[in-house]
Design an enzyme around this catalytic site. Structure first.
Site, PDB file in Angstrom:
ATOM      1  N   ASP A  64      -7.135   0.587  -3.140  1.00  0.00           N
ATOM      2  CA  ASP A  64      -6.633   1.947  -3.264  1.00  0.00           C
ATOM      3  C   ASP A  64      -7.482   2.739  -4.276  1.00  0.00           C
ATOM      4  O   ASP A  64      -8.400   2.191  -4.889  1.00  0.00           O
ATOM      5  CB  ASP A  64      -5.167   1.884  -3.711  1.00  0.00           C
ATOM      6  N   ASP A  66      -1.149   9.756   2.717  1.00  0.00           N
ATOM      7  CA  ASP A  66      -0.124   8.780   3.103  1.00  0.00           C
ATOM      8  C   ASP A  66       0.678   9.244   4.311  1.00  0.00           C
ATOM      9  O   ASP A  66       1.047  10.416   4.417  1.00  0.00           O
ATOM     10  CB  ASP A  66       0.849   8.532   1.949  1.00  0.00           C
TER      11      ASP A  66
HETATM   12  C1  GAL Z   1      -0.916   4.850  -1.976  1.00  0.00           C
HETATM   13  C2  GAL Z   1      -1.444   4.314  -0.676  1.00  0.00           C
HETATM   14  C3  GAL Z   1      -0.270   3.710   0.042  1.00  0.00           C
HETATM   15  C4  GAL Z   1       0.307   2.582  -0.790  1.00  0.00           C
HETATM   16  C5  GAL Z   1       0.654   3.091  -2.183  1.00  0.00           C
HETATM   17  C6  GAL Z   1       1.027   1.957  -3.120  1.00  0.00           C
HETATM   18  O1  GAL Z   1      -1.932   5.470  -2.637  1.00  0.00           O
HETATM   19  O2  GAL Z   1      -2.040   5.328   0.071  1.00  0.00           O
HETATM   20  O3  GAL Z   1      -0.668   3.247   1.310  1.00  0.00           O
HETATM   21  O4  GAL Z   1      -0.639   1.570  -0.861  1.00  0.00           O
HETATM   22  O5  GAL Z   1      -0.410   3.792  -2.760  1.00  0.00           O
HETATM   23  O6  GAL Z   1       1.301   2.387  -4.403  1.00  0.00           O
END
Ligand code: GAL
Length: 871
Positions: free
Chosen positions: A469, A526
């Site tokens: 991430d 997301d």
């Molecule tokens: C976001 C990501 C999500 C999930 C989340 C976890 O940035 O896009 O898919 O992984 O963090 O904190």
């Protein structure tokens, strides 16, 4: 993998296919017969090859006629070319090669594998692979405790708490899958024949006799073991042969020894097993101490003949069951080896399940194991969903003293390797989340400045897939490409192949060259469990008129190990079945990774049927790897086309609007001509032959059809021509005006090309400019230089149309928000201020980002251009 090696791989593949098609006829297409030999020290094998006066293998071969086949004419030990073996010895050292002596507990001993392999090898014309998974000193009650049995021990080994699967049961299954996953390594002359798990042999020592409780539970434990192994290997009728423990032969009168052996023999008669479990009474194979290399009693006095006889009996009984099954028409499944002969980690879009959309932070070992179980029992694993990925919040809030990541000890009390072992024991692959910032998105320790140490931990835990991430990564002061180059290198250093899934909120990895470092990259922010969010995410990959207007979707950047990822699935989390279905169809046609994100434990039949729809999955997984693209987009009606590897093409017609409507797809939109068969992939039904067009009738809101059109075997349907590089990056010497290149919009409205934002001629201090970009604050435009330009030049000023007394600011930055490097800053400039000439060095940069900020103000990047070769 870099581009160059990708191209090389492609060439290698093509060469392989050409060679393969010529030599095809001489290669036996019979699948490899795989036999598992499992158990404890007695299966590991303590039959001496040379040690001792009598009863060692040399002595046996010399004195008994029926073992001459083990030696060559010159007295050396025979090696079987047709029988391969993977085994671990007493010290857990892997030994693999062609079958000969020395695959016992020590290089100086043999086990049942030797004679077993000889008999099996003689019987079948197929290549044979023996997988020997054995650990000495273990019991069925604890260490090998099968998942469906209840362990009653308070044993301290992981994870041997009551009701828990035994640690070595997990190791046994995960080892089998590990070997099958890299079959071509263990069967060096493997030619893509596929394999068949043909039989399972079990032979163990006396540990289940030591403890009263273990002894009492033994028969039931063994029945559970057989059932669980069959379930976990997806082989419901797998032939099993149990060779009884033997102990002191007929001399053993100990009640628990007898009860152990009786239990083993009784299992063969268990009615559920339908006669395809055999048990052998091995007591005849006992050789007394005087005629054996050792006085050990257990381990068959280390007598080689005893081990040969055990192996021979297992083989003969195995063949009888196989013959009986064949006559009853019961056959084991023939399975392909995934990605055989491909150096790609993800030759088709990865499929699996990820914890985030279903549970967010609320994950623990129990849940994950339950999900793994359901992935098998629901049929998802066998449908292709192989990665089980743990998203954020698996880790403790502090690293350990060595600086390593550790599991949250409450959620994952047995650590992250145990989780991975369990996942592997189900024939699944292990995925884990980390973040390239100093914190994860949930504010747990991120990998910044711990890149190598973390990748090493992942490799040690058996991780196969890393979702990386980008939260807090803007603070790294590194470009995305610099960040990912570090991880790419760190992963290579571990020597473990691990898929790198770039999760960067859709920051443009497709454009900056993410494929040099990872196998997939997010194209969107997301996804949320709403159809609007699903449509938006799909657009980021399938065609977004704002972000990357020049590209009709990002299909031209997709292919093996390069997948556009519009985020994980919300199938099962949306409001209606129609919405779930259209979501799945869109991801299928877009060759998007299929990472389920619902709670599989409680999914409805409808949801399961969607996730398992075989013909829809097949479109996504088509080996041609061509991402679908939009051929029609008007009045909330969309049509997508995805040319397939078999000469047909997949077509999605979708009504995003409110009213019912007919949707017509014409053959000239999808590269076809003449009469063509149309098949409905959800109904799995041919709809008939159509001439020139097909009409989907009366489609309501969010309704769609996913079709396969065309004739198998006809010439491949061509996709569209990719956008030539010169349109979106610097390719030629001399001057390239940025207004002639496609951009990626990072923020604000689209710029006007060669005009002011309001469509007038660009004029600065009386001078007219034919070229340039008219922008409105706040705008960010990214241009791909590909390291080819030397200088960036422009003349900037606020536009005449900007309101009085306003100010604006021009900046040139490198790449994007993650790089965040400002290489030019005009400072705040006012309307009417004198023009500013920019002439800066951009040598080696992959991207530049033109940033214009201010309050509702217009600006001009007049004559904005890059120059190659210092002209
Ligand atoms: C976001 C990501 C999500 C999930 C989340 C976890 O940035 O896009 O898919 O992984 O963090 O904190």
């Amino acid at each position: 993998m870099n581009n160059q090696s990708k191209v090389k791989n492609q060439i290698r593949l093509i060469v392989f296919f050409i060679l393969f098609s010529f030599t095809n006829k001489t290669i036996s297409q019979e699948p490899v017969k795989v036999f598992i030999l499992a158990g404890q020290s007695n299966m590991q094998g303590h039959g001496e090859i040379e040690k001792g006066e009598k009863g060692n293998l040399k002595w046996v071969v010399k004195n008994k006629d029926s073992y001459k086949h083990l030696v060559n004419d010159d007295g050396t030990w025979k090696k079987r070319n047709d029988v391969n073996i993977y085994a671990t010895d007493k010290f857990n050292v892997v030994k693999t090669g062609k079958l000969t002596v020395g695959y016992g507990a020590f290089p100086t001993t043999i086990g049942p594998e030797l004679e077993f392999g000889n008999i099996i090898g003689d019987h079948f014309k197929n290549k044979v692979l023996l997988i020997k998974t054995t650990w000495g000193g273990k019991s069925l009650a604890v260490d090998f405790c099968p998942p469906s049995a209840v362990s009653t021990s308070g044993y301290h080994e992981i994870p041997a708490k009551a009701k828990d699967t035994g640690y070595y049961y997990v190791q046994m299954l995960s080892t089998i899958y590990k070997v099958l996953d890299s079959l071509h390594k263990h069967v060096p002359d493997y030619k893509g024949e596929g394999y068949e798990i043909a039989g399972f042999g079990w032979h163990q020592g006396w540990n289940d006799r030591v403890n009263k409780k273990a002894n009492a539970a033994y028969q039931s434990n063994l029945i559970h073991l057989i059932k669980d192994v069959r379930r976990d290997l997806s082989s419901p009728n797998l032939p099993f042969v149990i060779a009884s423990t033997g102990m002191k032969g007929w001399n053993d009168k100990d009640p628990r020894a007898l009860s152990l052996m009786n239990a083993q023999l009784a299992v063969a008669n268990h009615t559920e097993f339908n006669g395809n479990v055999a048990a052998i009474d091995t007591r005849d194979f006992w050789r007394d101490i005087e005629n054996s290399p050792s006085k050990q009693v257990y381990h068959w006095n280390r007598n080689a003949e005893s081990y040969l006889l055990v192996g021979r009996a297992i083989a003969k009984n195995m063949l009888s069951i196989i013959e009986l099954n064949t006559s009853k028409n019961i056959h084991q499944k023939i399975r392909p080896v995934p990605a055989y002969n491909s150096d790609y980690l993800t030759p088709t879009p990865p499929m699996g399940w990820n914890s985030w959309n279903a549970f967010e932070k609320d994950i623990d070992e129990k849940k994950i194991k339950e999900i793994a179980d359901v992935m098998v029992s629901s049929g998802m694993r066998d449908a292709g969903y192989k990665y089980l990925v743990l998203d954020d919040a698996w880790m403790a809030s502090e690293r350990n003293k060595k600086g390593e990541l550790v599991a949250d000890s409450i959620k994952f009390p047995n650590g992250m390797k145990a989780v991975g072992d369990y996942i592997h024991s189900k024939g699944l692959k292990y995925g884990i989340y980390q973040c390239r910032g100093y914190l994860t998105c949930q504010k747990l320790p991120g990998s910044f400045e711990h890149e190598q140490i973390d990748m090493n931990s992942f490799a040690k835990w058996g991780v196969d897939y890393i979702k990386l991430d980008a939260c807090y990564a803007a603070k790294n002061n590194r470009l995305s490409s610099e960040d990912f180059a570090i991880y790419h290198e760190a992963i290579l250093n571990t020597n473990r192949p691990m898929v790198l899934s770039i999760s960067d909120f859709g920051n443009g990895a497709w454009a900056w060259g993410g494929k040099n470092y990872g196998e997939l990259w997010r194209t969107s922010g997301d996804i949320y469990p709403r159809i609007g969010s699903v449509y938006h995410c799909a657009e980021t990959s399938g065609g977004n008129g704002t972000i990357h207007p020049a590209f009709n979707g990002l299909w031209q950047f997709a292919g093996p190990d390069s997948w556009n990822d519009p985020d994980m699935l919300q199938v099962g989390n949306l409001n209606t079945t129609d919405e779930d279905k259209v979501h799945f169809s869109l991801w299928s046609i877009l060759a998007a990774p299929l990472m389920a994100g619902n709670d599989l434990r409680s999914m409805s039949k409808d949801v399961k049927d969607i996730l398992l729809a075989p013909e829809v999955i097949a479109i996504n997984q088509d080996p041609r790897g061509h991402q679908g693209y939009r051929v029609f987009n008007k009045d909330s009606i969309e049509i997508y086309n995805k040319p397939l590897s078999d000469g047909t093409t997949a077509v999605l017609i979708l009504n995003k609007g409110q009213n019912k409507t007919d949707i017509i797809v014409k053959w000239n939109q999808i590269g076809l001509k003449g009469p063509q068969m149309v098949r409905d992939l959800w109904l799995q039904k041919d709809l008939g032959i159509y001439h020139g067009a097909f009409t989907g009738k009366n489609l309501g809101k969010h309704e769609h059809l996913l079709l396969k059109i065309g004739t198998k075997g006809q010439q491949l349907v061509e996709g569209p021509l990719p956008i030539p590089e010169e349109n979106y990056t610097v390719t030629k010497s001399g001057t390239t005006y940025l207004s002639d290149l496609y951009y990626m919009l990072k923020n604000g409205g689209a710029p006007k090309k060669d005009k002011t934002y309001n469509g007038k001629t660009i004029k600065i201090k009386g001078k007219k400019y034919k070229k340039g970009l008219g922008v409105k604050s706040n705008s960010q435009l990214m241009y791909k230089l590909d390291g080819k330009a030397n200088r960036f030049k422009a003349v900037v000023s606020l536009d005449k149309d900007a309101p009085k007394n306003t100010a604006g600011q021009f900046k040139v930055m490198v790449e994007d928000k993650f790089g965040g490097r400002v290489i030019y800053d005009s400072g705040k400039i006012k309307k009417g201020a004198s023009k500013i000439e920019i002439d800066i060095d951009v040598k080696g940069l992959d991207f530049i980002l033109l940033d214009f900020s201010g309050k509702k103000v217009f600006g001009n990047w007049a004559d904005a251009r890059v120059i190659k070769n210092n002209e």
